[in-house]
Design an enzyme around this catalytic site. Structure first.
Site, PDB file in Angstrom:
ATOM      1  N   ASP A 170       0.875  -1.174   0.000  1.00 60.30           N
ATOM      2  CA  ASP A 170       0.000   0.000   0.000  1.00 60.30           C
ATOM      3  C   ASP A 170       0.909   1.221   0.000  1.00 60.30           C
ATOM      4  O   ASP A 170       1.608   1.483   0.981  1.00 60.30           O
ATOM      5  CB  ASP A 170      -0.891  -0.019   1.246  1.00 60.30           C
ATOM      6  CG  ASP A 170      -1.768   1.224   1.372  1.00 60.30           C
ATOM      7  OD1 ASP A 170      -1.623   2.140   0.544  1.00 60.30           O
ATOM      8  OD2 ASP A 170      -2.578   1.276   2.310  1.00 60.30           O
ATOM      9  N   ASP A 178      -7.779  -6.999   0.958  1.00 62.31           N
ATOM     10  CA  ASP A 178      -7.606  -5.672   1.539  1.00 62.31           C
ATOM     11  C   ASP A 178      -8.418  -5.593   2.817  1.00 62.31           C
ATOM     12  O   ASP A 178      -9.508  -6.160   2.919  1.00 62.31           O
ATOM     13  CB  ASP A 178      -8.052  -4.573   0.568  1.00 62.31           C
ATOM     14  CG  ASP A 178      -7.691  -3.175   1.074  1.00 62.31           C
ATOM     15  OD1 ASP A 178      -6.664  -3.058   1.765  1.00 62.31           O
ATOM     16  OD2 ASP A 178      -8.423  -2.219   0.780  1.00 62.31           O
ATOM     17  N   TYR A 207       0.967   0.565  14.636  1.00 59.70           N
ATOM     18  CA  TYR A 207      -0.026   0.282  13.602  1.00 59.70           C
ATOM     19  C   TYR A 207       0.219   1.146  12.374  1.00 59.70           C
ATOM     20  O   TYR A 207       0.212   2.373  12.446  1.00 59.70           O
ATOM     21  CB  TYR A 207      -1.446   0.532  14.129  1.00 59.70           C
ATOM     22  CG  TYR A 207      -2.490   0.212  13.093  1.00 59.70           C
ATOM     23  CD1 TYR A 207      -2.758  -1.112  12.761  1.00 59.70           C
ATOM     24  CD2 TYR A 207      -3.175   1.222  12.421  1.00 59.70           C
ATOM     25  CE1 TYR A 207      -3.698  -1.421  11.792  1.00 59.70           C
ATOM     26  CE2 TYR A 207      -4.115   0.919  11.447  1.00 59.70           C
ATOM     27  CZ  TYR A 207      -4.377  -0.404  11.147  1.00 59.70           C
ATOM     28  OH  TYR A 207      -5.296  -0.715  10.179  1.00 59.70           O
ATOM     29  N   LYS A 240      -3.389  -2.630   7.940  1.00 57.53           N
ATOM     30  CA  LYS A 240      -3.470  -4.084   7.969  1.00 57.53           C
ATOM     31  C   LYS A 240      -2.526  -4.677   6.933  1.00 57.53           C
ATOM     32  O   LYS A 240      -2.079  -4.017   6.008  1.00 57.53           O
ATOM     33  CB  LYS A 240      -4.905  -4.556   7.712  1.00 57.53           C
ATOM     34  CG  LYS A 240      -5.871  -4.212   8.809  1.00 57.53           C
ATOM     35  CD  LYS A 240      -5.380  -4.640  10.186  1.00 57.53           C
ATOM     36  CE  LYS A 240      -5.364  -6.126  10.403  1.00 57.53           C
ATOM     37  NZ  LYS A 240      -4.863  -6.504  11.739  1.00 57.53           N
ATOM     38  N   SER A 279      -5.722 -31.478 -11.416  1.00 58.64           N
ATOM     39  CA  SER A 279      -4.736 -32.545 -11.661  1.00 58.64           C
ATOM     40  C   SER A 279      -3.835 -32.818 -10.463  1.00 58.64           C
ATOM     41  O   SER A 279      -2.637 -32.560 -10.485  1.00 58.64           O
ATOM     42  CB  SER A 279      -3.884 -32.198 -12.882  1.00 58.64           C
ATOM     43  OG  SER A 279      -4.692 -32.023 -14.016  1.00 58.64           O
ATOM     44  N   ARG A 325      -9.672   0.763  10.860  1.00 60.14           N
ATOM     45  CA  ARG A 325      -8.514   0.970  11.721  1.00 60.14           C
ATOM     46  C   ARG A 325      -7.839  -0.339  12.131  1.00 60.14           C
ATOM     47  O   ARG A 325      -7.096  -0.373  13.120  1.00 60.14           O
ATOM     48  CB  ARG A 325      -8.893   1.799  12.960  1.00 60.14           C
ATOM     49  CG  ARG A 325      -9.492   3.149  12.605  1.00 60.14           C
ATOM     50  CD  ARG A 325      -9.847   3.970  13.835  1.00 60.14           C
ATOM     51  NE  ARG A 325     -10.549   5.197  13.437  1.00 60.14           N
ATOM     52  CZ  ARG A 325      -9.952   6.315  13.056  1.00 60.14           C
ATOM     53  NH1 ARG A 325      -8.635   6.378  13.023  1.00 60.14           N
ATOM     54  NH2 ARG A 325     -10.661   7.381  12.713  1.00 60.14           N
ATOM     55  N   ASP A 364     -14.709   1.626   5.908  1.00 65.29           N
ATOM     56  CA  ASP A 364     -13.474   1.129   5.274  1.00 65.29           C
ATOM     57  C   ASP A 364     -13.542  -0.373   5.002  1.00 65.29           C
ATOM     58  O   ASP A 364     -12.551  -1.090   5.139  1.00 65.29           O
ATOM     59  CB  ASP A 364     -12.242   1.440   6.134  1.00 65.29           C
ATOM     60  CG  ASP A 364     -11.751   2.860   5.932  1.00 65.29           C
ATOM     61  OD1 ASP A 364     -12.368   3.586   5.137  1.00 65.29           O
ATOM     62  OD2 ASP A 364     -10.762   3.245   6.569  1.00 65.29           O
TER      63      ASP A 364
END
Length: 389
Positions: free
Chosen positions: A17, A136, A233, A236, A247, A270, A291
């Site tokens: 990101d 995501d 943080y 993520k 196969s 968050r 989000d």
């Protein structure tokens, strides 16, 4: 003679990101184009083929080459692509520009530097279908449940019962992402021990799956934990995975089937909430509601002499419309809990979020409970033998 000349081919999926258009919703076309320009120059020099995609605000570089896993040239190429995209992100003042690039310069391998990486090396079969998953707003443990279903649950994968080449089962490589160690478990014999580990989304993540009869690689996941790398943080981990199909491996339909019933994963807003993982096509991988919810795309390729034929946008199929409806219903229900558990992650999974900084302000305001004292084990004991009101 084919360009592969019977050599092994390596599939590398490296993601990062480096900036979002309007918050964390989308990596814009300009960033993808910057990455494509870098990769295009490396075709036939470092890589054989490539495909650049996005899931939410993450850019995913899918590359084929003959240099093996953890190759410095390939990883350096990905790093340069992300650096160029970061330059564009900063010019456009995108949100979180360069946030996953945790080092100032490349040092031989992207592992531990921020980007996530899933790679596998194999000799091409007569027909070599693979599925690349990109997520995501969640972390690597999001793949624990579906990989178990694909490779260990006969109610999901009929081939475990009907295919002689799969009936001996699969071996799971599980990483303790907190303790930095790993263990190998064989299914079906050690299924219960496997579940005892991978049901813990905080600590254990499936890294690889192998076919037991010949130790052939079947699946691999990026298990890098950004929080443990950065010490705080920074978003993520948004994992990627590669799964071989058909196969001697689960059929494509068996690989996709676990996502027909959405499951709860950590992440979302968050990085602090449980929510459903919703399977979507590339065009719908734009998480906006709180989000989220967390998204996953599935791209199908045929590997042909090292080239990537495709992709087939597998989750764009109408067959997953009901799964999306279920995921949105699950989102509605759990969102009602707001900041309360079980929507909110437990404290141990919030260590690297901003919550501890909020709680620090209250540290000096806590006072002992009268008549009771804490003991080390976390329980309570009376100060004396008498009654305490």
């Amino acid at each position: 003679m084919s360009r592969m000349e019977n050599n092994k081919v390596t599939i590398s999926v490296i993601k990062a990101d480096v900036g979002g258009l309007c918050g964390h919703t989308l990596a814009p076309d300009e960033l993808l184009e910057a990455c494509e320009a870098v990769l295009e120059e490396a075709v036939d020099e470092i890589i054989l083929d490539y495909y650049v995609t996005r899931c939410g605000d993450d850019i995913d570089l899918i590359m084929s080459h003959k240099l093996g896993c953890d190759n410095e040239k390939v990883h350096g190429l990905a790093w340069r692509a992300f650096e160029e995209a970061t330059k564009v992100a900063k010019e456009l003042k995108l949100y979180g520009a360069g946030q996953d690039l945790l080092a100032d310069s490349f040092s031989g391998n992207v592992r531990g530097m921020g980007p996530g990486c899933a790679e596998m090396e194999f000799v091409e079969r007569k027909s070599e279908p693979i599925v690349v998953f990109c997520c995501d707003k969640t972390d690597p443990t999001a793949f624990n449940y579906p990989l178990f279903k694909m490779f260990a649950d006969p109610f999901n994968t009929a081939g475990l019962v009907f295919d002689p080449s799969m009936i001996s089962g699969f071996k799971f490589e599980v990483h303790d992402v907190v303790g930095h160690k790993k263990v190998f478990l064989d299914t079906p014999e050690e299924m219960y021990m496997l579940l005892a580990l991978i049901g813990d989304y905080e600590k254990y993540a499936i890294k690889r799956v192998y076919r037991r009869r010949d130790n052939e690689i079947a699946a691999v996941v990026s298990t890098e934990k950004l929080n443990y790398i950065a010490g705080e943080y920074v978003g993520k981990d948004d994992p990627v995975a590669i799964v071989r199909a058909q196969s001697g491996f689960p059929a494509v339909g068996e690989v996709l089937e676990p996502f027909a019933n959405p499951h709860f994963v950590p992440g979302w807003m968050r990085g602090s909430h449980w929510g459903p993982l919703m399977p979507v096509g590339e065009e719908d991988a734009t998480p906006t509601r709180f989000d989220g919810p967390a998204r996953i795309i599935a791209l199908g390729f045929q590997v042909c002499d090292g080239m990537l034929i495709g992709p087939n946008d597998l989750f764009a199929d109408k067959g997953f419309d009901k799964a999306r409806e279920k995921a949105l219903e699950m989102a509605d229900i759990i969102r009602r809990m707001g900041p309360f558990q079980p929507h909110r992650l437990p404290a141990t999974m919030m260590e690297y979020t901003t919550v501890p900084k909020v709680l620090e302000a209250l540290e000096d305001r806590f006072i002992p409970l009268e008549g009771l004292e804490l003991i080390e084990e976390g329980g309570i004991t009376r100060k004396d033998r008498g009654d305490v009101e």
